[in-house]
Design a protein around this motif. Structure first.
Motif, mmCIF file in Angstrom:
data_model
loop_
_atom_site.group_PDB
_atom_site.id
_atom_site.type_symbol
_atom_site.label_atom_id
_atom_site.label_comp_id
_atom_site.label_asym_id
_atom_site.label_seq_id
_atom_site.Cartn_x
_atom_site.Cartn_y
_atom_site.Cartn_z
ATOM 1 N N GLU A 243 7.145 0.187 -5.171
ATOM 2 C CA GLU A 243 6.218 0.714 -6.172
ATOM 3 C C GLU A 243 5.565 -0.379 -6.996
ATOM 4 N N ASP B 204 1.526 7.152 0.022
ATOM 5 C CA ASP B 204 0.492 6.112 0.039
ATOM 6 C C ASP B 204 -0.074 5.894 -1.360
ATOM 7 N N LYS B 205 -0.915 4.877 -1.459
ATOM 8 C CA LYS B 205 -1.404 4.431 -2.763
ATOM 9 C C LYS B 205 -2.129 5.561 -3.485
ATOM 10 N N LEU C 74 2.237 -1.517 -5.856
ATOM 11 C CA LEU C 74 1.243 -0.462 -6.076
ATOM 12 C C LEU C 74 0.773 -0.458 -7.516
ATOM 13 N N PHE D 268 0.274 8.135 -4.640
ATOM 14 C CA PHE D 268 1.101 7.584 -5.704
ATOM 15 C C PHE D 268 0.328 7.559 -7.023
ATOM 16 N N ASN D 269 -0.899 7.064 -6.927
ATOM 17 C CA ASN D 269 -1.717 6.977 -8.140
ATOM 18 C C ASN D 269 -2.008 8.352 -8.696
ATOM 19 N N ARG E 229 3.705 -8.008 -2.010
ATOM 20 C CA ARG E 229 5.119 -7.614 -1.988
ATOM 21 C C ARG E 229 5.976 -8.765 -2.480
ATOM 22 N N ASP F 27 0.814 -1.218 0.000
ATOM 23 C CA ASP F 27 0.000 0.000 0.000
ATOM 24 C C ASP F 27 0.846 1.266 0.000
ATOM 25 N N ARG F 28 2.164 1.173 -0.063
ATOM 26 C CA ARG F 28 3.009 2.366 -0.002
ATOM 27 C C ARG F 28 4.220 2.270 -0.903
ATOM 28 N N PHE F 29 4.657 3.461 -1.253
ATOM 29 C CA PHE F 29 5.913 3.612 -1.969
ATOM 30 C C PHE F 29 6.919 4.190 -0.972
#
Lengths: 380, 391
Positions: free
Chosen positions: A329, A354-355, A332, A358-359, A338, A295-297
């Motif tokens: 990433e 966060d997602k 995501l 990022f999106n 992962r 859920d994170r970069f």
């Protein structure tokens, strides 16, 4: 939990100085008027200012900057929310106690507000005499601070015979005379030409270095933005961004070095950086685990991490990532779990996006999205 | 409260020289107005009582019916004989006063057909006694033993004509000789004064004044006590002994009664009191205006003072100091002006315009009070000055 601390990027400690925050604004609201005419001018503001920070506050007129400044300066009573200044909880202080707090703050006003009947020296003494009563000490310090501001030859001049820049420097001398730990300045350079303005901000920087003071500047003058450690932007009574400049610049630099973000314009980069949150991990902590949902970069700000694929299994793969490297990433982008475990080797500071953030960043440009995919596949 | 090394109040005051001059002049004018009004008020009271204050007596006897010197209410001199019998009384003798029928003729008047005549106050006593403390009268009282000899007040109105030794003049249609002069001055009931012996007095007014011997009825009885006598005890026994037709007073009480009469029972006393009160009010208005304008001009600076950590009390003290300084700077020229105007008014009206230390102190206290009240009115604005407004 693996994450010891979850902070907004901006709330991180400024690396040069330490200690508790000099100013802590907590869910602060403020209203003008009463009853029907009541008008909210500050809405849910949060801010911390660390010792040694130069904070520049910007925003359009009427955005509540000055109201916030006057609240921090103990010039108004707090209505709602928390406000600690110089270690004192202003919400619990009586008006006479607020007056005492003001003595420990240096105020620089937009319209210098000098006493027209007093000389530069006496103007400085008006502030100084609240703390120092010994005449020789008073004299020495007043002369010292005026000389520091290149006003040594104008000590006994009255404001009427000083230029605009000189007047503002006298006002600054008055604010600095008591070596305050907190200085609040409203448009200190607005009335000055570029050269004088530059001198003033350089003086602020010197003061921060030497005395560990914090300076809070409300300004529209973007010529002086470069001295800021923290830039706070207010719109409509709310702080909409609060950036530690050095960290932000470092992040942007790292992001721009990543193939994924290298094509982003600086404005977009800072926007991405702004949305990142700092997390701190102790040695041995797992930052992400293989097989978990992603859920994170992550971007590593400080420290080393191990990337381990298929740990303890045959074909185990290890790699070390360092400052400026990023990970996380792929999950995501693809929605897959992962593909590796990442573990801190030493104390690690990482910034996460966060997602949604990022999106959003990726959606900003199709070509950008393509590049990410490309970059991702190149790394395979 | 924060003490100040920097004399901000003084600096604010003198910063604008022109305004400082105007403010000082304004306050000085207000203070001068008070001085002059007080001068008139005191001239009234001083002149009305100067004869009484001049009486050389420990105690006085007057008619029970006498409430002021302007009325003629004599009493029998037998009361003085009775008083003399009281132990401790060294001397008791009468003083006679006549104004109504004492017409003095101005022989230099330009109209010879109708010589100018007007009333003068004649004060008479036995010249053997030291009735008045005025040193000139004291020194010359022996001369009064000659029949028809009078001393004249050289401060008497010009309308009475020349006044010097050796002149023969007409008083109550009889000849009198001026044997000397003294200085006293007119008051609000008499334009001039003459001193004569009791014998001359009897000759002048004997026929017309009262039935019976004129010297049997005294206007004021003077009582002098023996050295070391108990004045209060003697006063008490005199009061007990003497019949109800007279009253016994100390000299000071006598002066006080007369003062009170002029203060409270005469329109002129009330008018002068009004003048004094108006002077104070006008002064206060001027002072308030000056301070209020000054505070308004410095409001931003006062708000700045509050913003940099001065308490309300400290900022108020700056304004009050300014008020007091203004009072001082205005008072000095006003005092000079008062000295000049007292001298001028005294010379013109011949009324006693005395600038005593007590009166200077009184006007100073009034001025200070006036400036402080004005300062307190102006301070309201300072209290309301919002330190948050300075940003």
């Amino acid at each position: 939990m693996d994450r010891d601390d979850v902070n907004q990027l901006s709330a991180g400690q400024f690396p040069h100085h330490s200690g508790p925050p000099l100013v802590r604004v907590n869910r602060l609201n403020h209203y003008f008027g009463e009853g029907e005419a009541r008008n909210q001018v500050l809405t849910d503001n949060n801010l911390e200012v660390m010792p040694g920070e130069i904070v520049i506050m910007t925003g359009p007129s009427g955005s509540g900057k000055t109201t916030l400044l006057t609240l921090i300066g103990a010039l108004r009573s707090v209505q709602e929310g928390g406000l600690d200044v110089l270690g004192r909880d202003l919400t619990k202080l009586s008006p006479p106690e607020l007056v005492e707090v003001r003595r420990d703050i240096g105020f620089i006003f937009q319209a210098h507000n000098l006493f027209s009947s007093l000389s530069a020296y006496q103007n400085v003494c008006m502030s100084l005499q609240q703390h120092a009563w010994d005449p020789s000490a008073l004299k020495a310090r007043a002369e010292e601070v005026l000389t520091m501001l290149d006003l040594g030859h104008r000590i006994h001049y009255k404001p009427a015979s000083l230029s605009g820049g000189q007047k503002q420097r006298v006002a600054i001398a008055r604010a600095l005379a008591n070596r305050p730990k907190l200085i609040l300045a409203d448009e200190p350079t607005a009335a000055l030409d570029e050269k004088s303005g530059r001198r003033v901000v350089e003086l602020f920087q010197k003061l921060v270095r030497e005395d560990g003071a914090s300076i809070f500047i409300v300004t529209h003058d973007n010529r002086i933005l470069d001295v800021a450690d923290r830039i706070v932007n207010m719109v409509g009574g709310k702080i909409i961004s609060n950036i530690l400049v050095e960290e932000s610049v470092a992040l942007c630099l790292f992001l721009s070095k990543c193939e994924a973000f290298s094509s982003l314009r600086p404005a977009m980069l800072t926007k991405v950086a702004e949305q990142m949150r700092k997390e701190v991990f102790q040695p041995g902590a797992n930052i992400i685990r293989q097989g978990e949902a992603g859920d994170r970069f992550y971007l590593i700000r400080r420290g080393l991490v191990d990337v381990i694929v298929d740990e303890g299994k045959p074909g185990e793969f290890r790699k070390i990532l360092k400052e400026g490297d990023f990970f996380g990433e792929k999950a995501l982008l693809t929605g897959e779990p992962r593909s590796a475990t990442v573990r801190a080797r030493e104390p690690v500071e990482a910034y996460t996006l966060d997602k949604a953030g990022f999106n959003e960043s990726i959606a900003a440009s199709d070509s950008f999205k393509q590049q990410i995919y490309k970059a991702y596949f190149q790394r395979q | 409260m924060t003490l100040m090394r920097v004399p901000l109040a003084w600096r604010n005051l003198v910063h604008d020289k022109r305004r400082f001059a105007v403010s000082t002049a304004g306050i000085a004018l207000a203070v001068l107005l008070m001085f002059v009004e007080l001068g008139f008020w005191n001239a009234l009271l001083d002149s009305a009582t100067q004869l009484l204050r001049d009486l050389n007596a420990d105690l006085v006897i007057i008619s029970r019916a006498r409430y002021a010197m302007i009325v003629s209410e004599p009493f029998s001199v037998r009361r003085l004989d009775q008083a003399r019998a009281v132990p401790g009384v060294r001397m008791a003798f009468p003083v006679f006063i006549e104004e109504q029928r004492a017409l003095w003729k101005n022989s230099e008047s330009y109209n010879p057909d109708e010589p100018y005549r007007r009333n003068i106050r004649v004060v008479a006593f036995n010249p053997q006694f030291d009735a008045l403390k005025n040193p000139e009268i004291k020194a010359q009282r022996r001369k009064l033993m000659l029949p028809g000899a009078v001393l004249i007040d050289r401060q008497s109105s010009e309308d009475f004509g020349k006044r010097h030794r050796g002149l023969i003049r007409e008083l109550a249609d009889q000849s009198v000789e001026i044997v000397g002069c003294f200085t006293q001055g007119p008051d609000f009931s008499a334009d001039g004064n003459v001193v004569a012996s009791d014998r001359t007095f009897a000759k002048l007014f004997g026929q017309s004044r009262y039935p019976g011997a004129v010297l049997d009825m005294a206007d004021i009885g003077l009582i002098q006590l023996e050295e070391g006598a108990d004045r209060a005890a003697i006063l008490k026994s005199l009061r007990a002994m003497l019949p109800m037709d007279v009253q016994v007073l100390t000299r000071d009480d006598f002066v006080a009664v007369e003062t009170r009469f002029w203060q409270q029972s005469t329109p002129i006393g009330f008018i002068f009191l009004c003048g004094l009160i108006m002077g104070i009010i006008v002064g206060m208005v001027i002072c308030s205006q000056i301070l209020s304008a000054d505070v308004t001009d410095h409001l931003k600076e006062y708000a700045t003072l509050k913003a940099i950590g001065y308490s309300n009390a400290a900022v108020m003290s700056v304004v009050l100091q300014q008020a007091l300084l203004l009072c001082l700077t205005g008072f000095v020229p006003a005092l000079g002006g008062a000295a000049l105007s007292y001298a001028f008014l005294g010379a013109t009206t011949r009324l006693p315009m005395d600038l005593t230390v007590g009166r200077i102190a009184f006007v100073f206290l009034l001025s200070a009070a006036m400036c402080i009240v004005a300062g307190l009115l102006a301070v309201q604005k300072v209290i309301k000055a919002d330190p948050a407004e300075v940003f």
